[in-house]
Design an enzyme around this catalytic site. Structure first.
Site, PDB file in Angstrom:
ATOM      1  CB  THR A   8      -0.918   0.007   1.250  1.00  0.00           C
ATOM      2  OG1 THR A   8      -1.481  -1.296   1.409  1.00  0.00           O
ATOM      3  CG2 THR A   8      -2.052   0.985   1.098  1.00  0.00           C
ATOM      4  CD  GLU A  40      -9.854   1.951  -7.267  1.00  0.00           C
ATOM      5  OE1 GLU A  40      -9.012   1.431  -7.980  1.00  0.00           O
ATOM      6  OE2 GLU A  40      -9.590   2.444  -6.139  1.00  0.00           O
TER       7      GLU A  40
HETATM    8  C1  FAD Z   1      -7.865 -10.146  -6.276  1.00  0.00           C
HETATM    9  C2  FAD Z   1      -7.062  -8.901  -6.242  1.00  0.00           C
HETATM   10  C3  FAD Z   1      -7.033  -8.079  -7.357  1.00  0.00           C
HETATM   11  C4  FAD Z   1      -6.237  -6.927  -7.363  1.00  0.00           C
HETATM   12  N1  FAD Z   1      -6.135  -6.187  -8.519  1.00  0.00           N
HETATM   13  C5  FAD Z   1      -5.231  -5.181  -8.589  1.00  0.00           C
HETATM   14  C6  FAD Z   1      -4.970  -4.517  -9.827  1.00  0.00           C
HETATM   15  O1  FAD Z   1      -5.595  -4.813 -10.853  1.00  0.00           O
HETATM   16  N2  FAD Z   1      -4.002  -3.569  -9.854  1.00  0.00           N
HETATM   17  C7  FAD Z   1      -3.271  -3.232  -8.754  1.00  0.00           C
HETATM   18  O2  FAD Z   1      -2.410  -2.357  -8.858  1.00  0.00           O
HETATM   19  N3  FAD Z   1      -3.497  -3.839  -7.550  1.00  0.00           N
HETATM   20  C8  FAD Z   1      -4.438  -4.811  -7.452  1.00  0.00           C
HETATM   21  N4  FAD Z   1      -4.647  -5.472  -6.255  1.00  0.00           N
HETATM   22  C9  FAD Z   1      -3.835  -5.123  -5.105  1.00  0.00           C
HETATM   23  C10 FAD Z   1      -4.626  -4.468  -3.985  1.00  0.00           C
HETATM   24  O3  FAD Z   1      -4.921  -3.143  -4.335  1.00  0.00           O
HETATM   25  C11 FAD Z   1      -3.784  -4.604  -2.711  1.00  0.00           C
HETATM   26  O4  FAD Z   1      -3.761  -5.984  -2.359  1.00  0.00           O
HETATM   27  C12 FAD Z   1      -4.301  -3.786  -1.596  1.00  0.00           C
HETATM   28  O5  FAD Z   1      -4.197  -2.420  -1.893  1.00  0.00           O
HETATM   29  C13 FAD Z   1      -3.515  -4.066  -0.304  1.00  0.00           C
HETATM   30  O6  FAD Z   1      -2.132  -4.030  -0.571  1.00  0.00           O
HETATM   31  P1  FAD Z   1      -1.190  -5.247  -0.093  1.00  0.00           P
HETATM   32  O7  FAD Z   1      -1.829  -6.507  -0.537  1.00  0.00           O
HETATM   33  O8  FAD Z   1       0.188  -4.996  -0.540  1.00  0.00           O
HETATM   34  O9  FAD Z   1      -1.284  -5.178   1.473  1.00  0.00           O
HETATM   35  P2  FAD Z   1      -0.289  -4.447   2.450  1.00  0.00           P
HETATM   36  O10 FAD Z   1      -0.066  -3.043   2.046  1.00  0.00           O
HETATM   37  O11 FAD Z   1       0.907  -5.315   2.640  1.00  0.00           O
HETATM   38  O12 FAD Z   1      -1.151  -4.469   3.780  1.00  0.00           O
HETATM   39  C14 FAD Z   1      -1.416  -5.708   4.482  1.00  0.00           C
HETATM   40  C15 FAD Z   1      -2.413  -5.421   5.596  1.00  0.00           C
HETATM   41  O13 FAD Z   1      -1.856  -4.467   6.508  1.00  0.00           O
HETATM   42  C16 FAD Z   1      -2.690  -3.346   6.642  1.00  0.00           C
HETATM   43  N5  FAD Z   1      -1.857  -2.137   6.760  1.00  0.00           N
HETATM   44  C17 FAD Z   1      -0.782  -1.793   5.999  1.00  0.00           C
HETATM   45  N6  FAD Z   1      -0.294  -0.614   6.405  1.00  0.00           N
HETATM   46  C18 FAD Z   1      -1.082  -0.186   7.420  1.00  0.00           C
HETATM   47  C19 FAD Z   1      -1.113   0.969   8.242  1.00  0.00           C
HETATM   48  N7  FAD Z   1      -0.209   1.946   8.106  1.00  0.00           N
HETATM   49  N8  FAD Z   1      -2.071   1.072   9.180  1.00  0.00           N
HETATM   50  C20 FAD Z   1      -2.997   0.091   9.336  1.00  0.00           C
HETATM   51  N9  FAD Z   1      -3.034  -1.026   8.578  1.00  0.00           N
HETATM   52  C21 FAD Z   1      -2.088  -1.169   7.633  1.00  0.00           C
HETATM   53  C22 FAD Z   1      -3.561  -3.311   5.403  1.00  0.00           C
HETATM   54  O14 FAD Z   1      -4.785  -2.694   5.680  1.00  0.00           O
HETATM   55  C23 FAD Z   1      -3.706  -4.793   5.066  1.00  0.00           C
HETATM   56  O15 FAD Z   1      -4.813  -5.315   5.746  1.00  0.00           O
HETATM   57  C24 FAD Z   1      -5.493  -6.588  -6.212  1.00  0.00           C
HETATM   58  C25 FAD Z   1      -5.558  -7.400  -5.073  1.00  0.00           C
HETATM   59  C26 FAD Z   1      -6.316  -8.537  -5.079  1.00  0.00           C
HETATM   60  C27 FAD Z   1      -6.316  -9.417  -3.843  1.00  0.00           C
END
Ligand code: FAD
Length: 385
Positions: A129, A243
Site C-alpha cells: 500500500t 473507483e
Molecule cells: C484479487 C485482487 C485483485 C487486485 N487487482 C489489482 C490490480 O488490478 N491492480 C493493482 O495495482 N493492484 C491490485 N490489487 C492489489 C490491492 O490493491 C492490494 O492488495 C491492496 O491495496 C492491499 O495491498 P497489499 O496486498 O500490498 O497489502 P499491504 O499493504 O501489505 O497491507 C497488508 C495489511 O496491513 C494493513 N496495513 C498496511 N499498512 C497499514 C497501516 N499503516 N495502518 C494500518 N493497517 C495497515 C492493510 O490494511 C492490510 O490489511 C489486487 C488485489 C487482489 C487481492
C-alpha cells in the site's frame, strides 16, 4: 421525478441483459476459473462499459451515478463486475490527462470494444500500500522508456489489450516530495507480453484473473506517457474517488442479492413446522443486514452526486466504500447462516458470492487505509504512517 424513478429504465435495461447470464453461467465460469467473455462482450456491445466516456469519443457521457447503477445491477443479478469494472475507472486517467491525440487513438476503440483497457499496474510485492515507494523504474532512452521491475495482483492482464502502468521516472532520493517522480505509461500488452513482460497468474480464492508481472527491459514509446512525466501519482489519485464509488455500488448490489436470497429461503424453508424466517434469531440478522446495506447506499449516492457535480468527494467516496464493503460482507455471512448447510453447496451460488464480496475489505484499498484517510484528512488526527 425522484432519482430512483429516473434511473428505473437504466436499471431495467442492465437487469434484462444480466438476466441472460444466470447463476449457472457464473458458476461454470467460477469452476473453470475462466473469464466471463460472453458477458463482458455483451456488456461492452450494449455500451454500458463506456458509460463514463464522453459522446465525442464514442461513449454515452453518463455520470458516476449511472455508471455505479450499471455495476450495482450486475452484482445484484448474481454476477461479478470484477471481471470488467476497471475499464470504467482506468479510462478516466487517459480521458483527464491524456493528449488529444492519445484520446482520439484509443478511446473510440475502447468504447466499441475493439480494444480493452482493463488492466492497471500499481501494486508491487515489496511495497504494498506504500505506493510512492514502488520500485519499478522507467529510464528514458531516446524515444523510448526502458522499464524494469515487478508488479503483483495485476488483474485482467490476460484479457486486456492495454494497461496503465505506474512507474518511477525519477528516483525517490532525487525528489522533493515522495509523490513526485512517478509517471503513468500506457502499455500495449499485445506487444509487451513475451517482449518485456512475463505474466505469472495467481490463483485466488475467488475467480479473479490476477497476475504477477515481471518486467525486464520493457520498451515503451515516449508517446505512451500519459500527461506529464513525474505527475503520475496525482493522476492515479484523481481516479480513486470514481473507483471507490463504483466498488461501493457493486457491494450494495451484492448486499441486496444476499438479502434477497436469505429472505426467500427464510420464508420457504420449514423446520420445526414453521418457516425458519418466523424465528427472530433468523429474521433479525437479515433485517439488520438490510438496514446496513441501505445506509451504505445513501453514502454511495451522496459520493456519486458530489462527484458528478464536480465537487470534492474524497471523504464520501472512501466512507461509501467502507460502509458498503462491510454491509455486503455482513449480508454474505447472514445469507450463508440462513441457508444452513445449503449455504455451502455450490449450486446455491451463496458460497461463490461470499468469496467474491470478501475481496472488497482488502482491494482496491483496505479498510484500515480508509480509516486512516478519514482519521487524518477528515478528523485532522496526526498521520499514523
Ligand atoms: C484479487 C485482487 C485483485 C487486485 N487487482 C489489482 C490490480 O488490478 N491492480 C493493482 O495495482 N493492484 C491490485 N490489487 C492489489 C490491492 O490493491 C492490494 O492488495 C491492496 O491495496 C492491499 O495491498 P497489499 O496486498 O500490498 O497489502 P499491504 O499493504 O501489505 O497491507 C497488508 C495489511 O496491513 C494493513 N496495513 C498496511 N499498512 C497499514 C497501516 N499503516 N495502518 C494500518 N493497517 C495497515 C492493510 O490494511 C492490510 O490489511 C489486487 C488485489 C487482489 C487481492
Amino acid at each position: 421525478m425522484t432519482s430512483s424513478e429516473t434511473h428505473e429504465p437504466l436499471r431495467q435495461a442492465v437487469a434484462d441483459l444480466c438476466g441472460s447470464y444466470p447463476g449457472e453461467y457464473w458458476r461454470k465460469v467460477d469452476e473453470a476459473r475462466g473469464y466471463p467473455e460472453e458477458f463482458v462482450k455483451a456488456l461492452t456491445e450494449a455500451g454500458w462499459l463506456a458509460a463514463l466516456m464522453p459522446e465525442e469519443y464514442g461513449g454515452s457521457g453518463l455520470g458516476i451515478t449511472e455508471a455505479s447503477i450499471i455495476l450495482e445491477e450486475v452484482n445484484r443479478s448474481g454476477g461479478n463486475s470484477g471481471a470488467c469494472h476497471a475499464q470504467m475507472y482506468i479510462m478516466g486517467t487517459l480521458l483527464r490527462h491524456g493528449s488529444e491525440e492519445q484520446k482520439r487513438k484509443y478511446l473510440p476503440k475502447i468504447a466499441s470494444g475493439e480494444l480493452r483497457l482493463q488492466a492497471f499496474g500499481v501494486t508491487e510485492p515489496n511495497t504494498g500500500t506504500d505506493t510512492t515507494r514502488l520500485k519499478t523504474m522507467a529510464v528514458r532512452n531516446g524515444a523510448r522508456y526502458v522499464v524494469n521491475g515487478q508488479k503483483v495482483f495485476i488483474s485482467r492482464v490476460q484479457h486486456s489489450d492495454l494497461m496503465t502502468l505506474l512507474v518511477r521516472t525519477t528516483p525517490l532520493d532525487r525528489v522533493k516530495k515522495k509523490s513526485d517522480g512517478l509517471s503513468v505509461l500506457l502499455v500495449d500488452l499485445r506487444e509487451a507480453i513475451g517482449r518485456g513482460i512475463t505474466v505469472r497468474p495467481i490463483r485466488t480464492m475467488m475467480n479473479h484473473e490476477t497476475n504477477e508481472l515481471f518486467i525486464d527491459d520493457l520498451e515503451v514509446p515516449v508517446e505512451n506517457l500519459i500527461g506529464e512525466e513525474g505527475k503520475g501519482f496525482r493522476y492515479i489519485l484523481d481516479g480513486m474517488n470514481a473507483e471507490r464509488t463504483l466498488i461501493a455500488a457493486e457491494c450494495v448490489g451484492d448486499g441486496h442479492w444476499f438479502i434477497e436470497r436469505a429472505k426467500t429461503y427464510a420464508k420457504d424453508r420449514v423446520v420445526f413446522d414453521r418457516p425458519i424466517g418466523q424465528n427472530q434469531g433468523v429474521q433479525f440478522p437479515i433485517a439488520r443486514a438490510y438496514v446496513n446495506v441501505e445506509a451504505a447506499n445513501l453514502m454511495r449516492f451522496k459520493a456519486a452526486e458530489l462527484f458528478d457535480a464536480g465537487k470534492p468527494c474524497g471523504a464520501e467516496a472512501n466512507m461509501a466504500k467502507l460502509l458498503a464493503a462491510d454491509a455486503s460482507w455482513e449480508a454474505a455471512n447472514v445469507a450463508i447462516q440462513t441457508h444452513g448447510g445449503f449455504g455451502f453447496a455450490v449450486e446455491y451460488d451463496i458460497e461463490r458470492k461470499f468469496r467474491e464480496t470478501r475481496l472488497y475489505q482488502v482491494a482496491p484499498i483496505s479498510t484500515n487505509l480508509i480509516l486512516s484517510f478519514v482519521a487524518e484528512h477528515v478528523l485532522g488526527l496526526p498521520r499514523s504512517f
